[in-house]
Design an enzyme around this catalytic site. Structure first.
Site, PDB file in Angstrom:
ATOM      1  N   GLY A  45      -8.362 -12.090 -21.260  1.00 40.79           N
ATOM      2  CA  GLY A  45      -9.769 -11.761 -21.039  1.00 40.79           C
ATOM      3  C   GLY A  45     -10.003 -11.554 -19.557  1.00 40.79           C
ATOM      4  N   GLN A  50     -14.772 -10.903 -11.788  1.00 42.15           N
ATOM      5  CA  GLN A  50     -13.413 -11.159 -11.324  1.00 42.15           C
ATOM      6  C   GLN A  50     -12.805  -9.966 -10.592  1.00 42.15           C
ATOM      7  OE1 GLN A  50     -12.169 -12.933 -15.316  1.00 42.15           O
ATOM      8  NE2 GLN A  50     -10.908 -14.052 -13.838  1.00 42.15           N
ATOM      9  N   CYS A  87      -6.893 -19.503 -15.171  1.00 38.77           N
ATOM     10  CA  CYS A  87      -7.774 -18.384 -14.828  1.00 38.77           C
ATOM     11  C   CYS A  87      -7.117 -17.553 -13.740  1.00 38.77           C
ATOM     12  CB  CYS A  87      -9.120 -18.933 -14.347  1.00 38.77           C
ATOM     13  SG  CYS A  87     -10.318 -17.663 -13.910  1.00 38.77           S
ATOM     14  N   LEU A  88      -7.202 -16.239 -13.885  1.00 34.82           N
ATOM     15  CA  LEU A  88      -6.637 -15.353 -12.866  1.00 34.82           C
ATOM     16  C   LEU A  88      -7.295 -15.558 -11.507  1.00 34.82           C
ATOM     17  CD1 LEU A  88      -6.437 -12.117 -15.037  1.00 34.82           C
ATOM     18  CD2 LEU A  88      -4.512 -13.565 -14.332  1.00 34.82           C
ATOM     19  N   HIS A 129     -14.953 -18.968 -21.973  1.00 32.03           N
ATOM     20  CA  HIS A 129     -14.422 -18.909 -20.611  1.00 32.03           C
ATOM     21  C   HIS A 129     -14.936 -17.661 -19.890  1.00 32.03           C
ATOM     22  CE1 HIS A 129     -11.056 -19.531 -17.601  1.00 32.03           C
ATOM     23  NE2 HIS A 129     -11.371 -18.264 -17.389  1.00 32.03           N
ATOM     24  N   GLU A 130     -14.829 -16.508 -20.545  1.00 34.04           N
ATOM     25  CA  GLU A 130     -15.269 -15.258 -19.914  1.00 34.04           C
ATOM     26  C   GLU A 130     -16.789 -15.220 -19.764  1.00 34.04           C
ATOM     27  OE1 GLU A 130     -13.082 -13.590 -18.429  1.00 34.04           O
ATOM     28  OE2 GLU A 130     -11.384 -14.518 -19.444  1.00 34.04           O
ATOM     29  N   HIS A 133     -17.929 -16.914 -16.689  1.00 33.85           N
ATOM     30  CA  HIS A 133     -17.817 -16.101 -15.465  1.00 33.85           C
ATOM     31  C   HIS A 133     -19.111 -15.341 -15.189  1.00 33.85           C
ATOM     32  CE1 HIS A 133     -13.770 -16.547 -13.950  1.00 33.85           C
ATOM     33  NE2 HIS A 133     -13.269 -16.392 -15.164  1.00 33.85           N
TER      34      HIS A 133
END
Length: 171
Positions: A45, A50, A87-88, A129-130, A133
């Site tokens: 995702g 991000q 997480c990226l 999670h997304e 963000h």
């Protein structure tokens, strides 16, 4: 186009994202960038903040690629699960996070159609999670303060790396 991932310390990750007014060529281009960047970084995702865009869009591929525009979580189960997340935008940090086992989301897809869909287990975790963000929330905000303290040196190093990163696009 594959974009650079914004790291912990970048202010865009802490802003509440703005709604998308309409799905147009710019929106479609952003969606393509999100998918290309997500696949290039082996993510499941990726949210627009991000890659430096403060709009309420995220993409996810849990076996079925989906685009979430202006999502709203309209149901969260009381049943919770604890599982490890990463997480990226917070590289090389993995921590246990408690999330609802099931969620229902109302969103617009890339065709401008309103969708209401339920997710369970891992897919529900990714959606939450997304979605976070888009609210300016990172998974590390959801772990106990004792764990944040334990990993503080790692987090400080990521912030330093973020401050040194040049996000200017190169031809």
């Amino acid at each position: 186009m594959v974009k650079k991932i914004r790291l912990l310390g970048d202010p865009v990750l802490r802003k509440k994202s703005k709604n998308v007014e309409r799905v147009d060529e710019t929106t479609i281009s952003l969606i393509k960038d999100l998918f290309e960047t997500m696949y290039a970084t082996d993510g499941i995702g990726l949210a627009a903040p991000q890659i430096g865009v403060s709009l309420r869009i995220f993409v996810m591929d849990d076996g079925k690629p989906r685009v979430f525009i202006n999502p709203e979580i309209i149901y969260k189960s009381e049943e919770k699960e604890i599982a490890e997340e990463g997480c990226l935008s917070v590289p090389e940090v993995f921590e246990d996070v408690e999330r609802s086992k099931e969620v229902t989301v109302r969103y617009m897809n890339e065709h401008g159609e309103e969708v209401e869909e339920s997710f369970v287990d891992y897919s529900a975790r990714v959606v939450q999670h997304e979605y976070d963000h888009l609210q300016g929330v990172l998974f590390i905000d959801l772990i106990p303060s004792s764990r944040r303290f334990a990993i503080r040196k790692k987090l400080i190093e990521i912030v330093r790396q973020s401050q040194k990163t040049d996000y200017a696009e190169r031809p």
